[in-house]
Design a protein around this motif. Structure first.
Motif: not given
Length: 181
Positions: A83-102, A155-162
């Protein structure tokens, strides 16, 4: 927000002697399981990589021709969504410290076209929230070998500091060995 996720897990891992990054383990879970936990808010998940057992239902796909790079993987993953969602989260699999909070911080910081995680060096990582319409408009006709920077440039993206180790990726055996426990 209706959310889907594309997890990029199909690279060559050349500096890891071709090891399957999705199957590498840290803190008792594979990198793919860490990515699935991080994208838990997504109703649908596509993994661009070889099929492996997972803790939740996902769709596995591969780009054609194979090994076309992250943009080819992202475009293929987007095309595999049911289906076509509002947004897509894109994540490289090699980043094990990205969490649901991220991911939640990306959603909350959502710019007009989405948001991107920025590492301590000021560079954007392959941890993104992209509005689907913006992603579709920016996707090249031939994504094979296309640059992520070129895809994101318009693209006009907001930057989120890690925070902490969120921006830490694993590209070499040393990177894996040196991960904080």
């Amino acid at each position: 927000m209706d959310l889907a996720a594309v997890i990029l897990a199909g690279g060559t891992a050349a500096r890891l002697d071709g090891a399957d990054k999705a199957s590498l383990e840290h803190a008792g879970a594979t990198f793919l399981e860490h990515a699935l936990a991080a994208t838990g808010a997504a109703a649908e998940v596509v993994v661009v990589g070889d099929p492996v057992p997972t803790s939740r239902p996902v769709t596995f796909v591969r780009e054609d021709p194979p090994l076309g790079g992250p943009v080819a993987g992202l475009v293929t993953g987007r095309g595999a969504l049911a289906r076509t969602p509002d947004a897509v989260v894109v994540l490289a699999v090699d980043m094990p410290f990205v969490t649901a909070l991220t991911v939640r911080r990306l959603i909350e910081a959502d710019g007009p076209d989405g948001a991107a995680l920025v590492g301590p060096d000021g560079r954007r990582r392959l941890v993104l929230l992209l509005r689907t319409a913006a992603l579709d408009a920016a996707s090249p006709d031939d994504p094979h070998g296309a640059s992520v920077g070129a895809l994101l440039a318009g693209l006009d993206l907001a930057d989120v500091t890690a925070e902490a180790d969120e921006a830490r990726g694993v590209d070499t055996w040393r990177d894996l060995r040196d991960l904080p426990r």
